[in-house]
Enzyme design. Structure first.
Site, short mmCIF file in Angstrom:
data_model
loop_
_atom_site.label_atom_id
_atom_site.label_comp_id
_atom_site.label_asym_id
_atom_site.label_seq_id
_atom_site.Cartn_x
_atom_site.Cartn_y
_atom_site.Cartn_z
N GLY A 1 27.76 40.54 -0.47
CA GLY A 1 29.00 41.23 0.50
C GLY A 1 30.44 40.46 -0.50
O GLY A 1 30.52 39.42 -0.69
N CYS B 1 44.10 41.68 5.85
CA CYS B 1 44.86 41.93 5.90
C CYS B 1 46.47 42.60 6.01
O CYS B 1 47.03 42.49 7.16
CB CYS B 1 44.64 40.16 6.97
SG CYS B 1 42.58 39.71 7.69
N ALA C 1 26.96 38.29 3.45
CA ALA C 1 28.08 38.54 3.93
C ALA C 1 28.76 40.03 4.11
O ALA C 1 29.03 40.21 3.38
CB ALA C 1 29.55 37.76 2.99
N GLY D 1 30.10 41.72 6.19
CA GLY D 1 30.70 41.89 7.24
C GLY D 1 30.98 43.57 8.29
O GLY D 1 29.80 42.99 9.06
N THR E 1 20.12 31.56 8.72
CA THR E 1 19.22 32.92 9.29
C THR E 1 17.85 32.35 10.21
O THR E 1 17.62 30.88 9.98
CB THR E 1 19.61 34.17 8.35
OG1 THR E 1 18.23 34.22 7.93
CG2 THR E 1 20.82 34.10 8.42
N SER E 2 17.04 33.25 9.82
CA SER E 2 16.15 33.03 10.84
C SER E 2 14.89 32.86 9.67
O SER E 2 13.41 33.02 10.14
CB SER E 2 15.58 34.60 12.15
OG SER E 2 15.64 35.38 11.02
N GLY F 1 30.60 35.44 8.66
CA GLY F 1 31.74 36.39 8.52
C GLY F 1 31.42 37.38 9.57
O GLY F 1 30.75 37.18 10.37
N TYR G 1 62.71 19.40 20.57
CA TYR G 1 63.47 20.02 21.48
C TYR G 1 65.25 19.28 20.28
O TYR G 1 65.31 18.55 20.00
CB TYR G 1 64.24 19.21 22.65
CG TYR G 1 65.48 19.55 22.97
CD1 TYR G 1 67.09 18.67 23.30
CD2 TYR G 1 65.94 21.25 23.00
CE1 TYR G 1 67.81 19.79 24.07
CE2 TYR G 1 67.10 21.85 23.04
CZ TYR G 1 67.78 20.92 23.82
OH TYR G 1 69.43 21.38 24.16
#
Lengths: 85, 445
Positions: B9, B44, B107, B109, B267-268, B276, B420
């Site tokens: 990925g 994006c 990765a 996605g 992971t396992s 991701g 302010y």
């Protein structure tokens, strides 16, 4: 689909629909469209009311008993008390 | 001892992972496989090129292919990994054969949820993801007069605004009763929906998509409220984790559909990490797993996963999910829970809402800001927030995410100090006003 995944997918959806209805009423806006069918009846008329009757601690315990990343180690850092200097 | 890492990925998580591997030890070898023609661009930004706010897709590229060659990251473009062989520590790669790894980072996605209606194979259905495809779609948009956006999801919201900016008659079809129905509250999105209507967008909420219509090319959609003509349909359904390879390799999957990982993003399967949109991580306030966050989350996760795959020992923390976007002429955002999500889970909470302003009321450019805070009734610790306004939402969302993370209470916020200065901040900070309102409600009970 594993049972825990099936449960999450369906409960998430119908709990969201029920919550949208309550929040919409509170805000005086249009809520979700009426859901029809046996599946919707079970989840909205039986599961959701039973879920809402249970105390949060019990619901939370059931959620955390499901398989998932949360059952692996995740560390929350300690925050020292008092002024920095 | 240097390692050989394969990354499957090339999105935010994958590129972050590749960099993470190299950061631990320059001698580490890392190979990235991506199905796409490019890497290191910001998907994006695609809606904003479509909407003409950004003038070219080229500006979305953050690095060149040569940059990666220079730092020793081997990227294979247009190359698909077809399977993972865990016992032999290899992957099968189309056109390349069997490739060994010491450590692996998945990765892969997301994929868009299948709308599950007839006509899904028609031409003219746009799933926003790949920049080269986006360039082709952008040229096509010049000839489009009417378009439909399926679902006002986060991506859908941006594409609705983009199409309206281009003068395209835009119809939104969404089964939820309001925009961002799965994550935002109706009072927060109301200004967005009004702004869209003012832009000429047609909103069809509580409306289900029933079919894509057309022969060869889409000509419209059939909905539960009738047919709508369209020369293009943006399908912005929910993003589901892409875990086909992981599942086939026996990697454990969680209730969200994402890969189960620990804080080191392992992971396992020993030696296999993931990052991701394909993973589920832990929400910090509830310890409930969730999936499908933002590009910044994916990149940070990639760095951690890659670093650990390369021999490092980094941790990823539980998340509190600040989010935000530009929607029509408004900015919307929040942290963790809004009213609807807290209600759906049945999380006990107290609310405080305030309508404030972003600058001194007499200063040009001043806009309204609505802030809604949620706090735990027992401890008064902040657990969530939602906001809408003309400016200043992202900064507040970032601040409030940190506030939730460190345990700040509504008392803290009610008495917070604030900048302010007429051009950049109002005398009364809307966050503080919302917290004060929450306390006033508590005292009135």
């Amino acid at each position: 689909m594993a049972f825990s995944r099936w449960l999450r997918v369906n409960s998430e959806h119908y709990l969201t629909v029920a919550a949208q209805a309550r929040v919409a009423r509170r805000h005086g806006v249009t809520g979700p469209a009426a859901a029809r069918g046996a599946k919707a009846f079970f989840w909205l008329r039986i599961f959701v009311p039973v879920y809402r009757l249970l105390p949060w601690k019990l619901r939370h315990a059931v959620m955390r008993s499901m398989p998932g990343s949360h059952r692996r180690q995740w560390t929350y850092p300690d925050r020292p008390a008092g002024p920095a200097i | 001892m240097s390692r050989r890492t394969v990354v499957i990925g090339g999105g935010s998580a994958g590129t972050g992972a590749a960099g993470g591997v190299k950061a631990v030890d320059k001698a580490n070898e890392v190979t990235v496989y991506t199905d796409f023609e490019d890497i290191a661009y910001s998907p994006c930004g695609i809606p904003f090129v479509h909407g003409k706010e950004i003038d070219s897709f080229q500006t979305l590229f953050l690095a060149t292919k040569e940059d990666y060659v220079r730092v020793g990251i081997d990227i294979h473009y247009n190359t698909t990994v077809t399977s993972i062989d865990v016992p032999n520590h290899t992957v099968e790669v189309e056109g390349e054969g069997t490739v060994p790894w010491d450590t692996l980072v998945i990765a892969t996605g997301f994929k868009y949820a299948d709308p599950g209606v007839p006509g899904a194979d028609l031409d003219g259905l746009y799933y926003v993801k790949n920049i080269r495809a986006a360039e082709r779609w952008d040229a096509r948009l010049d000839g489009v007069k009417q378009a439909v956006v399926v679902e006002a999801s986060p991506l859908g919201v941006e594409m609705i605004t983009a199409l309206a900016h281009r003068g395209i008659e835009t119809h939104v079809v969404d089964p939820n009763p309001w925009a961002l129905g799965e994550q935002a509250d109706p009072d927060i999105v109301a200004p967005v929906e009004q702004a869209w209507r003012d832009m000429g967008v047609h909103l069809h909420f509580n409306t289900r998509l029933e079919a894509f219509l057309g022969s060869g090319t889409v000509t419209g959609v059939r909905t539960s409220a009738g047919d709508l003509p369209a020369e293009l349909v943006v399908v912005a359904t929910h993003k589901r984790p892409e875990t086909t390879l992981a599942k086939a390799a026996g990697v454990k999957i969680g209730t969200t559909g994402g890969i189960v990982v620990g804080e080191d993003l392992s992971t396992s399967i020993p030696g296999v990490y993931a990052a991701g949109d394909c993973i589920e991580v832990v929400q910090g306030s509830t310890s409930i797993p969730l999936q499908g966050l933002t590009g910044s989350h994916a990149y940070a996760q990639g760095k951690v996963a890659g670093s650990n795959a390369g021999g490092g020992s980094r941790k990823y923390q539980p998340v509190y999910v600040p989010w935000g976007m530009l929607a029509a002429t408004q900015m919307v955002g929040g942290v963790s829970f809004g009213e609807t999500l807290a209600e759906s889970l049945g999380i006990p909470h107290i609310l405080g809402v305030a309508d404030g302003i972003s600058r001194a009321r007499y200063y040009p450019g001043v806009t309204k800001i609505r802030v809604k805070l949620l706090a735990d009734p027992a401890t008064h610790r902040l657990i969530g927030a939602q906001m809408v306004g003309g400016e200043g939402i992202k900064e507040r969302a970032d601040f409030l995410a940190m506030a939730v993370r460190v345990g700040i209470t509504i008392e803290d916020l009610a008495t917070m100090e604030n900048v302010y200065s007429p051009a950049i901040g109002a005398l009364n900070e809307p966050i503080s006003l919302a917290a004060q309102n929450a306390l006033a409600r508590l005292q009135a009970k």
